[in-house]
Design an enzyme around this catalytic site. Structure first.
Site, PDB file in Angstrom:
ATOM      1  CD  GLU A 170      -3.159  -0.789   2.104  1.00  0.00           C
ATOM      2  OE1 GLU A 170      -4.277  -0.562   1.641  1.00  0.00           O
ATOM      3  OE2 GLU A 170      -2.921  -0.795   3.330  1.00  0.00           O
TER       4      GLU A 170
ATOM      5  CG  HIS B  46      -2.658   3.003   5.636  1.00  0.00           C
ATOM      6  ND1 HIS B  46      -3.976   3.417   5.551  1.00  0.00           N
ATOM      7  CD2 HIS B  46      -2.652   1.671   5.369  1.00  0.00           C
ATOM      8  CE1 HIS B  46      -4.726   2.369   5.224  1.00  0.00           C
ATOM      9  NE2 HIS B  46      -3.955   1.306   5.118  1.00  0.00           N
TER      10      HIS B  46
ATOM     11  CG  HIS C 102      -5.616  -1.483   8.733  1.00  0.00           C
ATOM     12  ND1 HIS C 102      -4.590  -2.377   8.522  1.00  0.00           N
ATOM     13  CD2 HIS C 102      -5.721  -0.758   7.595  1.00  0.00           C
ATOM     14  CE1 HIS C 102      -4.089  -2.191   7.304  1.00  0.00           C
ATOM     15  NE2 HIS C 102      -4.748  -1.218   6.714  1.00  0.00           N
TER      16      HIS C 102
ATOM     17  CG  HIS D 121      -8.696  -0.120   4.100  1.00  0.00           C
ATOM     18  ND1 HIS D 121      -8.159  -0.089   2.832  1.00  0.00           N
ATOM     19  CD2 HIS D 121      -7.625  -0.325   4.912  1.00  0.00           C
ATOM     20  CE1 HIS D 121      -6.858  -0.287   2.874  1.00  0.00           C
ATOM     21  NE2 HIS D 121      -6.506  -0.425   4.129  1.00  0.00           N
TER      22      HIS D 121
HETATM   23 ZN   LIG Z   1      -4.534  -0.623   4.716  1.00  0.00          ZN
END
Ligand SMILES: [Zn+2]
Length: 264
Positions: free
Chosen positions: A78, A97, A99, A167
């Site tokens: 990603e 980034h 989750h 996500h």
């Molecule tokens: Zn991700």
């Protein structure tokens, strides 16, 4: 490698370990930084759990998320999230980034994030949602194509947070520490917000309060204090990263001279 770059790599390794230690990131997720000496490049670890990242793990990428040198290790899939945000926002110096479990109830329902306590203001008022499905239909939900990363960067706009439906979350910052501060405290806020919603109607900060409280990290010593606190918690857990093995060392000649002087 210059000392500034070496120091930046250590700070970024520590940032990865802090967000892991604070429950923002687990086996997945990542923190990157714009290259301190070249704004058209950024540094992101090779593919491994953030808690284990060392200063030697960083791969240098151009803003199209292509590795500058052929990497010896597997890369994060990603990484375009990072490259496309650095491309779109010249003032952004770090990106996280994640989750985080704290955000999942909001990401699953599409309920807006609102600041419910002063430090939650770092996430802004109602940061935008992005749904990969809208533009790209059914995908495996990972943001791997440049056009997917660019779409996410457009959704982020001038905000510091973008909420990715079903996500995770992507956080931008003006420095590695600012990005970590926003990541940790927006997670705390999401957790409080969801728990407060279970009790009754949430009474969030007003736009004026949000604006004033959001500069806490940049206008006070709060950022320094928080970084010191989080670093100590990583140290207590025995997880401080070592310095890079590529650190600038004294050349052999200088060492030999010093030895000779000692013998005299
Ligand atoms: Zn991700």
């Amino acid at each position: 490698m210059s000392n500034a770059l070496n120091e930046a790599r250590r700070e970024l390794a520590l940032a990865n370990r802090i967000v892991a230690n604070e429950g923002v990131i687990d086996a997945f997720g990542h923190v990157s930084m714009r290259h301190p000496e070249n704004p058209n490049r950024y540094l992101l670890s090779r593919s491994r759990a953030p808690e284990l990242v060392t200063p030697d793990d960083f791969i240098e990428y151009d803003l199209d998320s292509q590795a500058v040198r052929t990497p010896e290790h597997t890369q994060y899939s990603e990484r375009v999230i990072h490259g496309e945000i650095y491309k779109a926002r010249p003032e952004v110096m770090a990106v996280c980034h994640h989750h985080a479990p704290a955000f999942m109830p909001l990401l699953a329902t599409g309920i807006d994030y609102v600041p419910v306590f002063h430090l939650g203001a770092v996430g802004g008022i109602r940061p935008p949602f992005w749904d990969q499905q809208d533009e790209f239909g059914d995908t495996n939900m990972l943001v791997v194509k440049p056009e997917e990363g660019a779409s996410l960067a457009r959704a982020l706009g001038k905000n510091w947070l973008v909420l990715m439906k079903r996500h995770g979350v992507t956080v931008a910052g003006t420095s590695v520490r600012d990005c970590v501060f926003r990541s940790v405290f927006s997670c705390r806020n999401a957790d409080f917000q969801v728990r407060a919603m279970a009790l009754g109607k949430v009474d969030p900060l007003s736009p004026g309060e949000t604006e004033l409280a959001s500069v806490i990290s940049s206008k006070t010593t709060g950022l320094v204090r928080a970084w010191e606190y989080w670093s100590m918690r990583v140290a207590k857990a025995g997880g401080l990263p070592a310095s890079s093995s590529k650190a600038v060392r004294r050349p052999a000649k200088v060492k030999a001279r010093a030895k000779k002087a000692k013998r005299r």
